[in-house]
Enzyme design. Structure first.
Site, mmCIF file in Angstrom:
data_model
loop_
_atom_site.group_PDB
_atom_site.id
_atom_site.type_symbol
_atom_site.label_atom_id
_atom_site.label_comp_id
_atom_site.label_asym_id
_atom_site.label_seq_id
_atom_site.Cartn_x
_atom_site.Cartn_y
_atom_site.Cartn_z
ATOM 1 N N SER A 118 0.859 -1.191 0.000
ATOM 2 C CA SER A 118 0.000 0.000 0.000
ATOM 3 C C SER A 118 0.891 1.237 0.000
ATOM 4 O O SER A 118 2.082 1.152 0.347
ATOM 5 C CB SER A 118 -0.841 -0.001 1.289
ATOM 6 O OG SER A 118 -1.546 1.206 1.437
ATOM 7 N N TYR A 173 -2.182 -0.538 10.829
ATOM 8 C CA TYR A 173 -2.322 -1.049 9.458
ATOM 9 C C TYR A 173 -1.108 -0.652 8.623
ATOM 10 O O TYR A 173 -0.541 -1.474 7.896
ATOM 11 C CB TYR A 173 -3.609 -0.503 8.836
ATOM 12 C CG TYR A 173 -3.732 -0.782 7.354
ATOM 13 C CD1 TYR A 173 -4.005 -2.065 6.892
ATOM 14 C CD2 TYR A 173 -3.566 0.238 6.412
ATOM 15 C CE1 TYR A 173 -4.108 -2.332 5.528
ATOM 16 C CE2 TYR A 173 -3.661 -0.020 5.052
ATOM 17 C CZ TYR A 173 -3.930 -1.307 4.616
ATOM 18 O OH TYR A 173 -4.025 -1.567 3.268
HETATM 19 N N1 LIG Z 1 -8.807 -0.198 -0.716
HETATM 20 C C1 LIG Z 1 -7.692 0.511 -0.530
HETATM 21 O O1 LIG Z 1 -7.687 1.763 -0.462
HETATM 22 C C2 LIG Z 1 -6.370 -0.202 -0.424
HETATM 23 C C3 LIG Z 1 -5.197 0.560 -0.594
HETATM 24 C C4 LIG Z 1 -3.962 -0.078 -0.497
HETATM 25 C C5 LIG Z 1 -3.894 -1.438 -0.257
HETATM 26 N N2 LIG Z 1 -5.052 -2.150 -0.086
HETATM 27 C C6 LIG Z 1 -4.919 -3.575 0.162
HETATM 28 O O2 LIG Z 1 -5.511 -4.268 -0.917
HETATM 29 C C7 LIG Z 1 -5.854 -5.585 -0.509
HETATM 30 C C8 LIG Z 1 -7.269 -5.883 -0.972
HETATM 31 O O3 LIG Z 1 -8.148 -4.976 -0.312
HETATM 32 P P1 LIG Z 1 -9.434 -4.360 -1.012
HETATM 33 O O4 LIG Z 1 -9.301 -2.896 -1.004
HETATM 34 O O5 LIG Z 1 -9.718 -5.056 -2.271
HETATM 35 O O6 LIG Z 1 -10.524 -4.702 0.129
HETATM 36 P P2 LIG Z 1 -11.734 -5.735 0.173
HETATM 37 O O7 LIG Z 1 -12.642 -5.489 -0.973
HETATM 38 O O8 LIG Z 1 -12.273 -5.643 1.557
HETATM 39 O O9 LIG Z 1 -11.030 -7.163 -0.051
HETATM 40 C C9 LIG Z 1 -10.274 -7.783 0.956
HETATM 41 C C10 LIG Z 1 -10.128 -9.246 0.565
HETATM 42 O O10 LIG Z 1 -9.302 -9.915 1.550
HETATM 43 C C11 LIG Z 1 -9.949 -11.114 1.918
HETATM 44 N N3 LIG Z 1 -9.551 -11.539 3.254
HETATM 45 C C12 LIG Z 1 -9.573 -10.821 4.408
HETATM 46 N N4 LIG Z 1 -9.157 -11.597 5.431
HETATM 47 C C13 LIG Z 1 -8.874 -12.823 4.914
HETATM 48 C C14 LIG Z 1 -8.427 -14.051 5.449
HETATM 49 N N5 LIG Z 1 -8.151 -14.213 6.763
HETATM 50 N N6 LIG Z 1 -8.247 -15.106 4.622
HETATM 51 C C15 LIG Z 1 -8.511 -14.988 3.297
HETATM 52 N N7 LIG Z 1 -8.929 -13.848 2.726
HETATM 53 C C16 LIG Z 1 -9.123 -12.787 3.523
HETATM 54 C C17 LIG Z 1 -11.435 -10.808 1.817
HETATM 55 O O11 LIG Z 1 -12.174 -11.999 1.607
HETATM 56 P P3 LIG Z 1 -13.065 -12.780 2.701
HETATM 57 O O12 LIG Z 1 -13.604 -11.764 3.667
HETATM 58 O O13 LIG Z 1 -14.079 -13.456 1.855
HETATM 59 O O14 LIG Z 1 -12.101 -13.749 3.321
HETATM 60 C C18 LIG Z 1 -11.456 -9.972 0.540
HETATM 61 O O15 LIG Z 1 -11.507 -10.820 -0.603
HETATM 62 C C19 LIG Z 1 -5.664 -5.624 1.005
HETATM 63 O O16 LIG Z 1 -4.417 -6.242 1.288
HETATM 64 C C20 LIG Z 1 -5.614 -4.150 1.392
HETATM 65 O O17 LIG Z 1 -4.854 -3.944 2.560
HETATM 66 C C21 LIG Z 1 -6.280 -1.570 -0.178
#
Ligand SMILES: NC(=O)c1ccc[n+]([C@@H]2O[C@H](COP(=O)([O-])OP(=O)(O)OC[C@H]3O[C@@H](n4cnc5c(N)ncnc54)[C@H](OP(=O)(O)O)[C@@H]3O)[C@@H](O)[C@H]2O)c1
Length: 235
Positions: free
Chosen positions: A145, A157
């Site tokens: 991130s 985080y």
């Molecule tokens: N959105 C942002 O602004 C942003 C910015 C930088 C980085 N990120 C990173 O991008 C990645 C994806 O996030 P997103 O924004 O796409 O959010 P999201 O839509 O909430 O997706 C998060 C994903 O992680 C999975 N997950 C969470 N805990 C898990 C576990 N214990 N085992 C397996 N899967 C798990 C969730 O699936 P289930 O709940 O079905 O398990 C979901 O598919 C994350 O690493 C986040 O930190 C996000």
């Protein structure tokens, strides 16, 4: 200019953790359209099943329930991938979540889950898939991130994502000479269910998926080590 390109994605196998939502699901859709066979992993099996169906069914996409914090789940995920498709060409270690900022504002239990998911879970994904990636001279990608490059006030985080940034570079050096490429994807604020209150002026999930696609599409001698991508309005 080199004309060398990777073989067409057709038939190559991409495993994605956190594929049930947001960046992981968008990456699955884009990679599926580019010809990758997919292995979709997360805890929400209903969502994964629906996405696998959308992407062409079991010949093209396999849904596997996996809690990334469980080593047995991760081993089953790799085994299921090899059984279904016989190879793993790329792995996107993407599962993760955030929490409220401020060292007094979140519960210790939530901290524990976040640290285990974001750091330990990503490390377990590497551990479970590196043997197959060495076999295929494949590609490992991790979602860090902007918060993994820049410390945010009171953000544990952000600390977990600094660990993921370090993990990507540690893995790149560890795998040097193996033919395996390693890419850190470092998104800024992206409009996904990551946020309870959805942000405006943010990246869209497919903006990040295109960054993944770019890294995957490079010729075998090119390692795109990091992609830091922000919405234009970011501070
Ligand atoms: N959105 C942002 O602004 C942003 C910015 C930088 C980085 N990120 C990173 O991008 C990645 C994806 O996030 P997103 O924004 O796409 O959010 P999201 O839509 O909430 O997706 C998060 C994903 O992680 C999975 N997950 C969470 N805990 C898990 C576990 N214990 N085992 C397996 N899967 C798990 C969730 O699936 P289930 O709940 O079905 O398990 C979901 O598919 C994350 O690493 C986040 O930190 C996000």
């Amino acid at each position: 200019m080199s004309n060398e390109t990777k073989a067409p994605a057709s038939g190559r196998v991409l495993m994605i953790t956190g594929a049930s939502s947001g960046i992981g699901a968008a990456t699955a859709r884009r990679a599926g359209a580019e010809g990758w066979r997919l292995v979709l992993a997360a805890r929400s099996i209903d969502r994964l099943d629906a996405l696998a169906k959308e992407l062409g069914g079991s010949e093209r996409a396999l849904a596997v329930r996996c809690d990334v914090t469980e080593w047995e789940d991760q081993q089953r995920l790799s085994a299921a991938t090899l059984e279904a498709f016989g190879r793993i060409d790329a792995v996107f270690a993407n599962a993760g979540f955030g929490g409220p900022r401020g060292f007094l504002n979140d519960t210790p239990e939530h901290w524990r889950e976040m640290i285990l998911t974001n750091i330990y879970g990503a490390a377990l994904t590497l551990r479970a898939t590196i043997p197959a990636l060495k076999e295929s001279r494949g590609h490992l990608l991790l979602t860090s991130s902007v918060a993994g490059r820049r410390v945010l006030p009171g953000s544990l985080y952000s600390c977990t994502k600094h660990a993921v940034t370090a993990m990507g570079e540690a893995a790149r050096q560890d795998l040097n000479g193996s033919g395996v490429r390693v890419t850190l994807i470092e998104p800024g604020m992206t409009d996904t269910p990551f946020f309870d209150k959805r942000p405006t002026d943010a990246l869209q999930d497919d903006d990040v998926a295109r960054a993944v696609s770019y890294a995957l599409a490079q010729p075998p001698h090119v390692d795109v080590s990091e992609i830091l991508i922000r919405p234009v309005q970011a501070g």
